[in-house]
Design an enzyme around this catalytic site. Structure first.
Site, PDB file in Angstrom:
ATOM      1  N   ASP A 148       9.916  -4.199   0.935  1.00  0.00           N
ATOM      2  CA  ASP A 148       8.619  -3.936   1.564  1.00  0.00           C
ATOM      3  C   ASP A 148       7.465  -4.287   0.641  1.00  0.00           C
ATOM      4  O   ASP A 148       7.611  -4.388  -0.588  1.00  0.00           O
ATOM      5  CB  ASP A 148       8.523  -2.477   2.000  1.00  0.00           C
ATOM      6  CG  ASP A 148       8.574  -1.501   0.830  1.00  0.00           C
ATOM      7  OD1 ASP A 148       9.406  -1.708  -0.076  1.00  0.00           O
ATOM      8  OD2 ASP A 148       7.782  -0.530   0.821  1.00  0.00           O
ATOM      9  N   HIS A 197      12.763  -4.251  -4.081  1.00  0.00           N
ATOM     10  CA  HIS A 197      12.460  -3.693  -2.759  1.00  0.00           C
ATOM     11  C   HIS A 197      11.902  -4.765  -1.831  1.00  0.00           C
ATOM     12  O   HIS A 197      11.212  -5.691  -2.263  1.00  0.00           O
ATOM     13  CB  HIS A 197      11.529  -2.483  -2.847  1.00  0.00           C
ATOM     14  CG  HIS A 197      10.176  -2.721  -3.446  1.00  0.00           C
ATOM     15  ND1 HIS A 197       9.090  -3.158  -2.706  1.00  0.00           N
ATOM     16  CD2 HIS A 197       9.714  -2.570  -4.716  1.00  0.00           C
ATOM     17  CE1 HIS A 197       8.033  -3.247  -3.485  1.00  0.00           C
ATOM     18  NE2 HIS A 197       8.372  -2.907  -4.713  1.00  0.00           N
ATOM     19  N   GLU A 256       9.884   1.382  -0.347  1.00  0.00           N
ATOM     20  CA  GLU A 256       9.647   1.783  -1.732  1.00  0.00           C
ATOM     21  C   GLU A 256       8.191   2.149  -1.954  1.00  0.00           C
ATOM     22  O   GLU A 256       7.876   3.104  -2.668  1.00  0.00           O
ATOM     23  CB  GLU A 256      10.075   0.650  -2.668  1.00  0.00           C
ATOM     24  CG  GLU A 256      10.108   1.029  -4.156  1.00  0.00           C
ATOM     25  CD  GLU A 256       8.776   0.839  -4.876  1.00  0.00           C
ATOM     26  OE1 GLU A 256       8.663   1.290  -6.037  1.00  0.00           O
ATOM     27  OE2 GLU A 256       7.825   0.266  -4.286  1.00  0.00           O
ATOM     28  N   GLU A 257       7.307   1.398  -1.315  1.00  0.00           N
ATOM     29  CA  GLU A 257       5.877   1.607  -1.518  1.00  0.00           C
ATOM     30  C   GLU A 257       5.385   2.924  -0.908  1.00  0.00           C
ATOM     31  O   GLU A 257       4.251   3.331  -1.159  1.00  0.00           O
ATOM     32  CB  GLU A 257       5.077   0.439  -0.920  1.00  0.00           C
ATOM     33  CG  GLU A 257       5.367  -0.923  -1.550  1.00  0.00           C
ATOM     34  CD  GLU A 257       4.813  -1.061  -2.955  1.00  0.00           C
ATOM     35  OE1 GLU A 257       4.325  -0.055  -3.515  1.00  0.00           O
ATOM     36  OE2 GLU A 257       4.874  -2.172  -3.504  1.00  0.00           O
TER      37      GLU A 257
END
Length: 352
Positions: free
Chosen positions: A61, A59, A122-123
Site C-alpha cells: 500500500d 508493503h 502498513e501505512e
C-alpha cells in the site's frame, strides 16, 4: 527502473491493494515461486533453495497522496509532477525484490530458501502485519524489511513501542452570547489538557504528538464535544509508560477542572525492538554492504514498520533503507542510482 515505474502507475492506497496484489502474485509465479494469501490480503511467496530460510518484506500500500501518481525523470531522479506523492515508499522495495527474483531465475543463481511477504495497510498502523499467519512464516530464521528513507546501506538497529490515545471531551452546550457561563466548553477542556502535556521531542528516545483535534460547531454556541487523537513512541518502554500516563492524567484533570467528562481509549499498537551489533541478521547485512562498497551505517529510528510485528513474533527482522526521500509528500523522490544499489543489495543478500 521499468518495474518500479509500472508499479507506481498502479494505484494502491491502503485497503485498495487487490489489483496490485494480483499483479505481484503473477510476477512471483513467473519467477518460479509458489504463493499464498491470508485473510488480511497479505501475499506470501516461497522459493526453495539451500541453507537458511530468509524473509524479504515490503508493503503493497501507499499513502492516499500517491493516488494518480505520474512519474517524471529529471537528472537521474524519479519524482512526480508535484501534485501527488510518488509511492517509492514502498514500491521501490517491491520492484527490487521482484527484479532480484527474476534475476535468480534467469541466471540460475544459487540462493537460500526464500520467503517473500508483501503486506497490506502498513501505512494505517501495520494493520496487515498484525494479522499475519505465523505458520506461513514458521521456517524463517531472519528477515529484512525494506522500508526506510536515506541512501541504501542504512541498518535500522532499533524501533520504538507505540501508543495511541483517543479522547472525547463532553461539555455542555450554551448560547455564547446569552448564557456562556452555563456552558462547559469541550474545546477549552481539550486545550487545557494539551497545554499541560509534554509534547513533540521529549528526549532522544521519546516523542509525543497531538495529531488531530476535531470540534465542529457554530461560532455562537459553547462547544459541547471535542475529539482528539494522540500518539507517543519510545525506544524505552518505561519512558513510554510515563509519557502515556502523563497524557492521560492531563486529559482527566482538565475534564475534572471544568466540570465536564472525558472518554479515553488507549491502545498499544506495537512493541519496541533492538538488534545487537553481532546479531546474525545485522552481520549478514553488514557483510553484503561491505562487499558491494555501500556506505554502511547503523541508526535507531522512532518510526514503525512491519518489522516491529515480525520481531515481536520472534522473527529477527532488520529494516533497511531503500533510497527514497520526502515520503508521504508531493516532493517524494528516488535517484535511479539508489534503485540500482537497492537491487544489488537485495541480490547480494539472497545469494550470499
Amino acid at each position: 527502473m521499468d518495474t518500479f515505474l509500472d508499479l507506481v502507475a498502479f494505484d494502491s492506497p491502503s485497503f485498495e491493494e487487490q489489483k496490485i496484489s494480483l499483479l505481484l502474485e503473477h510476477a512471483l509465479l513467473e519467477a518460479g515461486l509458489s504463493t499464498d494469501y491470508d485473510e488480511a490480503g497479505n501475499l506470501y511467496g516461497y522459493l526453495m533453495g539451500e541453507g537458511p530460510t530468509i524473509l524479504l518484506n515490503a508493503h503493497m500500500d501507499t499513502v492516499e497522496l500517491a493516488r494518480g501518481a505520474k512519474a517524471v525523470i529529471e537528472n537521474g531522479v524519479i519524482k512526480t509532477d508535484g501534485t501527488t506523492a510518488l509511492g517509492a515508499d514502498d514500491k521501490a522495495a517491491v520492484a527490487a525484490i521482484l527484479t532480484a527474483l527474476r534475476t535468480i531465475k534467469e541466471k540460475q543463481l544459487a540462493h537460500p530458501n526464500l520467503v517473500i511477504l508483501f503486506t497490506t495497510a502498513e501505512e494505517q498502523g501495520l494493520l496487515g502485519a498484525k494479522r499475519l499467519e505465523i505458520d506461513k512464516l514458521s521456517a524463517v530464521q531472519y528477515g529484512f524489511t525494506f522500508d526506510a528513507s536515506q541512501c541504501v546501506g542504512l541498518a535500522v538497529t532499533a524501533a520504538p513501542s507505540y501508543d495511541k490515545i483517543e479522547a472525547v471531551f463532553h461539555g455542555k452546550g450554551a448560547h455564547a452570547g446569552f448564557k456562556p457561563e452555563s456552558g462547559i466548553s469541550a474545546i477549552q477542556m481539550a486545550s487545557d489538557a494539551i497545554s499541560a502535556m509534554p509534547l513533540l521531542r521529549i528526549d532522544s528516545e521519546t516523542t509525543a504528538n497531538v495529531g488531530s483535534f476535531i470540534a465542529p460547531g457554530a461560532k455562537n454556541i459553547v462547544c459541547d464535544k471535542a475529539q482528539l487523537v494522540f500518539e507517543a513512541r519510545s525506544l524505552d518502554n518505561a519512558k513510554l509508560k510515563k509519557q502515556t500516563d502523563t497524557m492521560k492524567q492531563a486529559l482527566q484533570d482538565a475534564a475534572q477542572r471544568h466540570g465536564g467528562r472525558v472518554e479515553i481509549q488507549h491502545e498499544h499498537l506495537y512493541e519496541v525492538y533492538h538488534h545487537h551489533h553481532d546479531s546474525p541478521v545485522l552481520a549478514t547485512f553488514r557483510r553484503a554492504c561491505t562487499k558491494l562498497g555501500l556506505p554502511y551505517r547503523e541508526e535507531p529510528t522512532l518510526g514503525g514498520s512491519d518489522a516491529n510485528i515480525l520481531n515481536e513474533l520472534g522473527i529477527p527482522t532488520l529494516v533497511c533503507s531503500i533510497g527514497y526521500e520526502e515520503a508521504h509528500t508531493t516532493s517524494e523522490y528516488i535517484p535511479i542510482e539508489e534503485l540500482e544499489r537497492l537491487l544489488s543489495l537485495v541480490l547480494e543478500l539472497v545469494t550470499l
